[in-house]
Structures are given as C-alpha cells and as structure tokens.
Write an enzyme that holds these catalytic residues in place. Structure first.
Site, PDB file in Angstrom:
ATOM      1  N   ASN A  16       0.819  -1.071   0.018  1.00  0.00           N
ATOM      2  CA  ASN A  16       0.007   0.049  -0.119  1.00  0.00           C
ATOM      3  C   ASN A  16       0.798   1.370  -0.165  1.00  0.00           C
ATOM      4  O   ASN A  16       0.520   2.267  -0.646  1.00  0.00           O
ATOM      5  CB  ASN A  16      -1.021   0.008   1.212  1.00  0.00           C
ATOM      6  CG  ASN A  16      -2.169  -0.775   0.866  1.00  0.00           C
ATOM      7  OD1 ASN A  16      -2.889  -0.692   0.500  1.00  0.00           O
ATOM      8  ND2 ASN A  16      -2.250  -2.137   1.616  1.00  0.00           N
ATOM      9  N   LEU A  96      -3.073   1.931  18.312  1.00  0.00           N
ATOM     10  CA  LEU A  96      -2.655   3.563  18.914  1.00  0.00           C
ATOM     11  C   LEU A  96      -3.448   3.909  19.866  1.00  0.00           C
ATOM     12  O   LEU A  96      -4.914   3.530  19.657  1.00  0.00           O
ATOM     13  CB  LEU A  96      -2.716   4.391  17.653  1.00  0.00           C
ATOM     14  CG  LEU A  96      -1.588   4.258  16.557  1.00  0.00           C
ATOM     15  CD1 LEU A  96      -1.967   5.092  15.207  1.00  0.00           C
ATOM     16  CD2 LEU A  96      -0.351   4.528  17.163  1.00  0.00           C
ATOM     17  N   HIS A 112      -8.539  -0.507   5.433  1.00  0.00           N
ATOM     18  CA  HIS A 112      -8.845  -1.817   5.894  1.00  0.00           C
ATOM     19  C   HIS A 112      -9.360  -2.933   4.679  1.00  0.00           C
ATOM     20  O   HIS A 112     -10.220  -2.153   3.905  1.00  0.00           O
ATOM     21  CB  HIS A 112      -9.953  -1.790   7.189  1.00  0.00           C
ATOM     22  CG  HIS A 112     -10.198  -3.259   7.560  1.00  0.00           C
ATOM     23  ND1 HIS A 112      -9.508  -3.773   8.479  1.00  0.00           N
ATOM     24  CD2 HIS A 112     -11.373  -3.969   7.350  1.00  0.00           C
ATOM     25  CE1 HIS A 112     -10.194  -4.892   8.810  1.00  0.00           C
ATOM     26  NE2 HIS A 112     -11.237  -5.035   8.132  1.00  0.00           N
ATOM     27  N   ASP A 153     -10.949   0.199  13.492  1.00  0.00           N
ATOM     28  CA  ASP A 153     -11.887   0.493  12.287  1.00  0.00           C
ATOM     29  C   ASP A 153     -13.121   1.000  12.680  1.00  0.00           C
ATOM     30  O   ASP A 153     -14.216   0.768  11.751  1.00  0.00           O
ATOM     31  CB  ASP A 153     -12.122  -1.084  11.926  1.00  0.00           C
ATOM     32  CG  ASP A 153     -10.867  -1.746  11.655  1.00  0.00           C
ATOM     33  OD1 ASP A 153     -10.478  -2.962  11.871  1.00  0.00           O
ATOM     34  OD2 ASP A 153      -9.770  -1.129  11.057  1.00  0.00           O
TER      35      ASP A 153
HETATM   36  C1  GRF Z   1      -2.762  -6.445   4.011  1.00  0.00           C
HETATM   37  O1  GRF Z   1      -3.375  -7.651   4.567  1.00  0.00           O
HETATM   38  C2  GRF Z   1      -3.596  -5.376   3.508  1.00  0.00           C
HETATM   39  O2  GRF Z   1      -4.699  -5.844   3.051  1.00  0.00           O
HETATM   40  C3  GRF Z   1      -3.764  -4.587   4.736  1.00  0.00           C
HETATM   41  O3  GRF Z   1      -2.390  -4.697   5.525  1.00  0.00           O
HETATM   42  C4  GRF Z   1      -1.676  -5.852   4.941  1.00  0.00           C
HETATM   43  C5  GRF Z   1      -0.449  -5.510   4.457  1.00  0.00           C
HETATM   44  O4  GRF Z   1      -0.527  -4.615   3.577  1.00  0.00           O
HETATM   45  N1  GRF Z   1      -4.249  -3.339   4.630  1.00  0.00           N
HETATM   46  P1  GRF Z   1       0.973  -3.958   2.964  1.00  0.00           P
HETATM   47  O5  GRF Z   1       1.423  -4.823   1.960  1.00  0.00           O
HETATM   48  O6  GRF Z   1       1.945  -3.844   3.938  1.00  0.00           O
HETATM   49  O7  GRF Z   1       0.635  -2.562   2.661  1.00  0.00           O
END
Ligand code: GRF
Length: 203
Positions: A16, A96, A112, A153
């Site tokens: 991400n 957090l 999420h 969340d």
């Molecule tokens: C993944 O499960 C993603 O769906 C969630 O965090 C996990 C790792 O994401 N947001 P990333 O590849 O480290 O961004």
C-alpha cells in the site's frame, strides 16, 4: 499551495505504501507529499521501498520500548520534528491509544481490507479478514479507507471499493485481488481527498 506533509506508518510488505509512492510520482496526490515512513518493525520490505524512492524512513521497534506510552512518545516526536500534517496507516499493525488518536483527530487514515462494518474490529487484520469473508460465503467484499479513532476500524468512512469473490478463492488469492482492485486504488485517492481538505482548511 503548501503541500500537506504525509507520514506513512507500516509494519510489513508495504504494497500500500508502494501504491502511495507511485501515485505521488504520477502526480495523483498534488496536495500532499510523503515526507516520512515509520515502521514498528525493523528490517521490513516497506522500509526498503521508501529508501528506493528516496523517502526518509526509520523503524521504531515497539519491542524496544518499555510501554505503549513510551512508543507513542517517540512516534509523536518524529512526527512533530518532521512537521507532519497527515498520518496514513498502511498495513500498520500496532495499536494507537485514544490519547494519541485524539491528538490527531481527523488526521489519521487507515486502509482496511473489507467493506466495513463487515469483518472488522479487534482481531480482523491481514489474511484473517479474508478467511472470515470466505467462511461466511460473501459474494462481494472489498476495501475501506476510514479516519482512525480509538475504536479499531470505527472511524468515519472516507472511500470504499467492492471486489467480487470468485469460486475457488483462497484467502491469499482473495487478498491479492482486494489489494490490486481496491486497496491500491482507493488509498491514494483518499490521501488526495484528505490532503485537499486539510489544505482548504489551512488557507
Ligand atoms: C494487507 O493485509 C492489507 O490488506 C492490509 O495490510 C496488509 C499488508 O499490507 N491493509 P501492505 O502490503 O504492508 O501494504
């Protein structure tokens, strides 16, 4: 126009983060700039991704702090020293506290991997989210970007994107599709929406 200074908090692979870095490179986050990447675990791929793009990065190893409060104090110092305006949680798995999230009200967003309110809250992270979706037999899942408050969340939803579950999906296959078709699309979009909003508020 003052660009909003973004800190991305990570814990692992950083796909991400990569989507955010690529979106910034492609001019898709004109109101923000990724100024800092912080991991709560040392040596993760996400930190390498930041270095490869020349973005300052560091690890605050949660295990090397005597308490959550000491960890958050060190985090707060880094964020203030770098003049951060917006925090983006991208695969960040540390908790957090309310003290911290209250201090950054409407200035922390999280991605999420489900359509909140489904399959979210304490214990729902990573593959567990997709295991639960497959176990329930949903035909549609997806991803959500939301503001972060003290409820896991539980903050106001900013963007969502739906993804079809396919016959024969495993949790790994579904996770990958949700990342490719949803997470990596809506997180950069949400970053620009929030940075633009913050810029207009500071004008
Ligand atoms: C993944 O499960 C993603 O769906 C969630 O965090 C996990 C790792 O994401 N947001 P990333 O590849 O480290 O961004």
């Amino acid at each position: 126009m003052k660009k909003q200074q973004i800190a991305v908090l990570v814990s692992g692979g950083g796909t991400n983060l990569q989507a955010l870095l690529d979106a910034e490179r492609d001019g898709l986050i004109p109101h923000g700039t990724i100024a800092l990447v912080i991991s709560n675990k040392p040596g993760v791929r996400a930190l390498e991704r930041a270095s490869e793009r020349g973005v300052e990065n560091l690890a605050l190893d949660r295990k090397s702090f005597p308490s959550q409060a000491a960890f958050e104090e060190a985090l707060q110092t880094q964020l203030k020293d770098h003049g951060i305006d917006l925090i983006i949680l991208a695969g960040f798995l540390a908790i957090l506290s309310k003290d911290f999230t209250d201090r950054w009200e409407k200035r922390i967003i999280n991605i999420h991997p489900s359509l909140i309110p489904a399959f979210c809250g304490a214990g729902f992270y990573g593959l567990k989210v997709h295991e639960a979706a497959l176990a329930r037999g949903v035909k549609i899942t997806g991803a959500t970007v939301h503001y972060v408050n003290e409820i896991p969340d539980g903050g106001e939803i900013i963007l969502q994107k739906a993804v079809h579950v396919q016959p024969g999906d495993t949790p790994e296959i579904l996770q990958r599709r949700v990342m490719e078709e949803a997470e990596w699309q809506i997180l950069p979009r949400a970053a620009e929406i929030v940075c633009s909003l913050l810029s207009s508020q500071s004008d």
